[in-house]
Design an enzyme around this catalytic site. Structure first.
Site, PDB file in Angstrom:
ATOM      1  N   ARG A 237       1.003  -0.975  -0.209  1.00  0.00           N
ATOM      2  CA  ARG A 237      -0.117  -0.028   0.009  1.00  0.00           C
ATOM      3  C   ARG A 237       0.780   1.341  -0.092  1.00  0.00           C
ATOM      4  NH1 ARG A 237      -3.518  -2.791  -1.275  1.00  0.00           N
ATOM      5  NH2 ARG A 237      -5.339  -3.114  -0.435  1.00  0.00           N
ATOM      6  N   GLU A 266      -4.445   7.458  -4.722  1.00  0.00           N
ATOM      7  CA  GLU A 266      -4.765   6.702  -6.178  1.00  0.00           C
ATOM      8  C   GLU A 266      -6.087   7.224  -6.632  1.00  0.00           C
ATOM      9  OE1 GLU A 266      -4.372   2.301  -5.627  1.00  0.00           O
ATOM     10  OE2 GLU A 266      -2.356   2.628  -4.761  1.00  0.00           O
ATOM     11  N   HIS A 285      -1.916   0.326  -9.819  1.00  0.00           N
ATOM     12  CA  HIS A 285      -2.323  -0.633  -8.912  1.00  0.00           C
ATOM     13  C   HIS A 285      -2.907  -1.946  -9.809  1.00  0.00           C
ATOM     14  CE1 HIS A 285      -4.249  -1.065  -4.737  1.00  0.00           C
ATOM     15  NE2 HIS A 285      -3.754  -2.573  -5.120  1.00  0.00           N
TER      16      HIS A 285
HETATM   17  C1  8YV Z   1      -6.900  -4.468  -5.528  1.00  0.00           C
HETATM   18  C2  8YV Z   1      -5.590  -5.154  -3.939  1.00  0.00           C
HETATM   19  O1  8YV Z   1      -6.923  -3.358  -5.329  1.00  0.00           O
HETATM   20  O2  8YV Z   1      -6.513  -7.215  -3.021  1.00  0.00           O
HETATM   21  C3  8YV Z   1      -6.160  -5.998  -2.648  1.00  0.00           C
HETATM   22  O3  8YV Z   1      -6.132  -5.669  -1.316  1.00  0.00           O
HETATM   23  O4  8YV Z   1      -5.041  -4.246  -3.550  1.00  0.00           O
HETATM   24  C4  8YV Z   1      -5.921  -5.375  -5.183  1.00  0.00           C
HETATM   25  O5  8YV Z   1      -6.268  -6.702  -5.356  1.00  0.00           O
HETATM   26  C5  8YV Z   1      -8.299  -4.891  -5.096  1.00  0.00           C
HETATM   27  O6  8YV Z   1      -8.619  -6.285  -5.224  1.00  0.00           O
HETATM   28  C6  8YV Z   1      -9.388  -4.066  -5.473  1.00  0.00           C
HETATM   29  O7  8YV Z   1      -9.993  -4.322  -6.605  1.00  0.00           O
END
Ligand code: 8YV
Length: 328
Positions: A237, A266, A285
């Site tokens: 993150r 983001e 991301h």
């Molecule tokens: C995607 C993620 O941002 O799973 C997570 O924590 O950061 C990523 O897989 C999420 O799935 C939102 O679609």
């Protein structure tokens, strides 16, 4: 009587049909201002919620007095006020295992793209500037045999270690809440302090969740400990890092480069200084963003939600202390 479910992340026709067979579904197509307005109007009747990338805090949750369960299409749960959900006895589930390998692939994509300057040099070719053999000015750094440092040895960290050890012959060092003997045995990995890792690793990879403890973990002091030839990779993150300190470290060449899939804000601001740096590879991301994995995540979230609404224990409960059987 079917339960009322609000979905704020588009599902495939197959998964939408699966959900609609068991629940009355309201789909919020997007989280635009208009979409958020529709979501707020739908929350008062919702017993189930399914989606991702939305800060679900007390203010929003107070609009949903009937809410029983929230299924996140994500492994990260930093978007959720877990204490408040638990206080309201609302079950929260996530989708951990199905995205592990894909996210580790993303981590290695960034390691290779950043070390070998793939994006920068592919752009040079596309711009018609490849006019002679590549020379030292455009050389990258080797990956094989270099020391891979992993901060956060959970599922994704282990999958990254597997790629480094078996795929690229990389000596492994790691830092996490506690030593992992099984990981050390499997990958000949060495547990070390965060400071040691930052000083020793050629590649420093963040694979840990955003929590109160990890927020801002990597700041100016930590970048100072890294070596000028080290490469920093973040697939966890953005807020685990002091982005301003990282920008300075990159501008002053205190580290060689950074491969970043996550950011403090983001989408990343179009005028971010990160986008002016040729030693930065920035991706939007894409950690788990493959057709196969996102469908698997959504399927897992639908199963978690339907189980919770049917009074069964979801497979991936983030607040298991709420589950009555857990007390048994
Ligand atoms: C995607 C993620 O941002 O799973 C997570 O924590 O950061 C990523 O897989 C999420 O799935 C939102 O679609």
């Amino acid at each position: 009587m079917k339960k009322q479910v609000v979905v704020y992340k588009k599902l495939s026709p197959e998964l939408m049909a699966r959900l609609q067979a068991q629940a009355e579904v309201t789909l919020i197509e997007d989280l635009s201002p208009a979409g958020m307005q529709r979501l707020r109007q739908a929350l008062p009747r919702a017993q189930g919620l399914l989606g991702a990338s939305l800060r679900l805090d007390a203010e929003l949750l107070d609009l949903a007095p009937q809410l029983e369960a929230v299924a996140s299409v994500s492994v990260g749960v930093d978007n959720y006020d877990i204490d408040y959900l638990s206080q309201r006895r609302i079950l929260l589930s996530n989708t951990p295992d199905v995205l592990t390998e894909t996210t580790a692939d993303t981590g290695f994509a960034l390691i290779l793209a950043t070390a070998r300057r793939v994006v920068e040099l592919a752009t040079l070719v596309r711009a018609g500037q490849w006019n002679s053999n590549i020379g030292p000015r455009h050389f990258g750094s080797d990956v094989h045999g270099k020391t891979l440092g992993i901060i956060g040895m959970g599922r994704i960290g282990e999958a990254l270690a597997q790629r480094g050890h078996f795929g690229f012959g990389m000596p492994l060092i790691y830092h996490s809440n506690s030593p992992k003997p099984a990981v050390e045995a499997r990958f000949n990995a060495r547990y070390c302090s965060l400071e040691q890792l930052l000083q020793e690793a050629d590649f420093i990879c963040l694979t840990l969740p955003l929590t109160a403890q990890t927020h801002g973990l990597i700041g100016a002091r930590e970048f100072e400990l890294m070596r000028p030839e080290s490469i920093f990779i973040n697939i966890s993150r953005g807020k685990v890092v002091d982005e301003g300190a990282m920008i300075e470290a990159l501008q002053q060449r205190k580290i060689r480069a950074a491969g970043l899939d996550v950011f403090e804000r983001e989408p990343l601001d179009h005028d971010s200084p990160l986008l002016q740096l040729d030693n930065v590879v920035a991706t939007p991301h894409i950690g788990s963003a493959t057709h196969e994995t996102r469908e698997a995540m959504a399927r897992c979230a639908v199963d978690n939600l339907l189980a919770a609404l049917a009074g069964q224990r979801p497979a991936n409960l983030v607040n298991p202390q709420l589950w009555p059987q857990a007390a048994g």
